[in-house]
Write a protein that holds these residues in place. Sequence first.
Motif, short mmCIF file in Angstrom:
data_model
loop_
_atom_site.label_atom_id
_atom_site.label_comp_id
_atom_site.label_asym_id
_atom_site.label_seq_id
_atom_site.Cartn_x
_atom_site.Cartn_y
_atom_site.Cartn_z
N GLU A 1 -3.16 -2.05 -2.93
CA GLU A 1 -1.96 -1.34 -2.55
C GLU A 1 -2.11 -0.73 -1.16
O GLU A 1 -3.22 -0.51 -0.68
CB GLU A 1 -1.66 -0.22 -3.57
CG GLU A 1 -1.34 -0.74 -4.97
CD GLU A 1 -0.99 0.40 -5.92
OE1 GLU A 1 -1.08 1.58 -5.49
OE2 GLU A 1 -0.65 0.13 -7.08
N GLU A 2 -0.99 -0.47 -0.53
CA GLU A 2 -1.01 0.11 0.80
C GLU A 2 -1.56 1.54 0.74
O GLU A 2 -1.15 2.32 -0.12
CB GLU A 2 0.40 0.13 1.40
CG GLU A 2 0.44 0.64 2.82
CD GLU A 2 1.85 0.65 3.39
OE1 GLU A 2 2.10 -0.07 4.36
OE2 GLU A 2 2.69 1.39 2.84
N PRO B 1 -1.86 4.46 6.23
CA PRO B 1 -2.41 3.19 6.73
C PRO B 1 -2.50 3.16 8.25
O PRO B 1 -1.64 3.67 8.97
CB PRO B 1 -1.39 2.16 6.22
CG PRO B 1 -0.11 2.93 6.14
CD PRO B 1 -0.49 4.32 5.72
N PRO C 1 -6.44 -1.18 5.32
CA PRO C 1 -5.91 -1.82 4.10
C PRO C 1 -6.98 -2.63 3.38
O PRO C 1 -7.92 -3.13 4.01
CB PRO C 1 -4.80 -2.71 4.63
CG PRO C 1 -5.22 -3.03 6.02
CD PRO C 1 -5.93 -1.80 6.54
#
Length: 242
Positions: A168-169, A173, A163
């Motif tokens: 933003e994710e 992830p 991350p």
Amino acid sequence: MIRLRRPATAAALTLAAVATAVLGLAGPASAHVTVNPTEATQGGYGRFAFRVPNESDTASTTKVEVNLPENAPVGSVSTMPVPGWTVTVEKRKVDPPIEVHGSQLTEAVSKLTWTAAPNGGVKPGEFQEFPVSMGPLPQTDRMVFKVLQTYSDGNVSRWIEEPTPGGEEPENPAPVLTLTAASASASPAASAPAAAADDDDDDADTGAATAFGVAGLVAGLAGLALGGLAFLRTRRERAAKS
């Protein structure tokens, strides 16, 4: 009446379609591999679980590979048995060594691999947790675990994207464990004066209570003496009159 209901029905159907679309887009993004809990204390020990959901509608998850971060080695890593799964542990050399309970360790766990038994695994619509005990946790702000999730049909989900702070994710992830500094505890030297002050206060309170007790006793005796003198004076006056 009917004309008024039709627009409302159409609006409801439109909102339902939008909600379905939004939830349908949000669902897969949130169903990634995570580590729980997500926070721990530097230098401490903890029990953590890698939670692996199955995102496939037709295949089972049959292997899970968790790679421990190279920049944050951990001296002690142990796994809990998971029914229907076997685990293998891989290690690597570390330099400088890791100190654990006064011992210098030159190796650290680099990878954990869980493999499901034949015809087993995480079925569609299910998830599985893989518990791990780790410590002492490194002096860093986070640990990023890159995970490979293999399905029975040969597909592999790569949860390896780190991350970005404030961003933003990522689409895939990696599980992240946030580490916070341990709070400084009060030192014995600092607490000793406070204890001495408490003792002095107790002594002062005891002395004050004793002084008040003596004063009360003296006042009581004085009152008793005055009462006796008044009684004798009254008897003398009566005797003189008679």
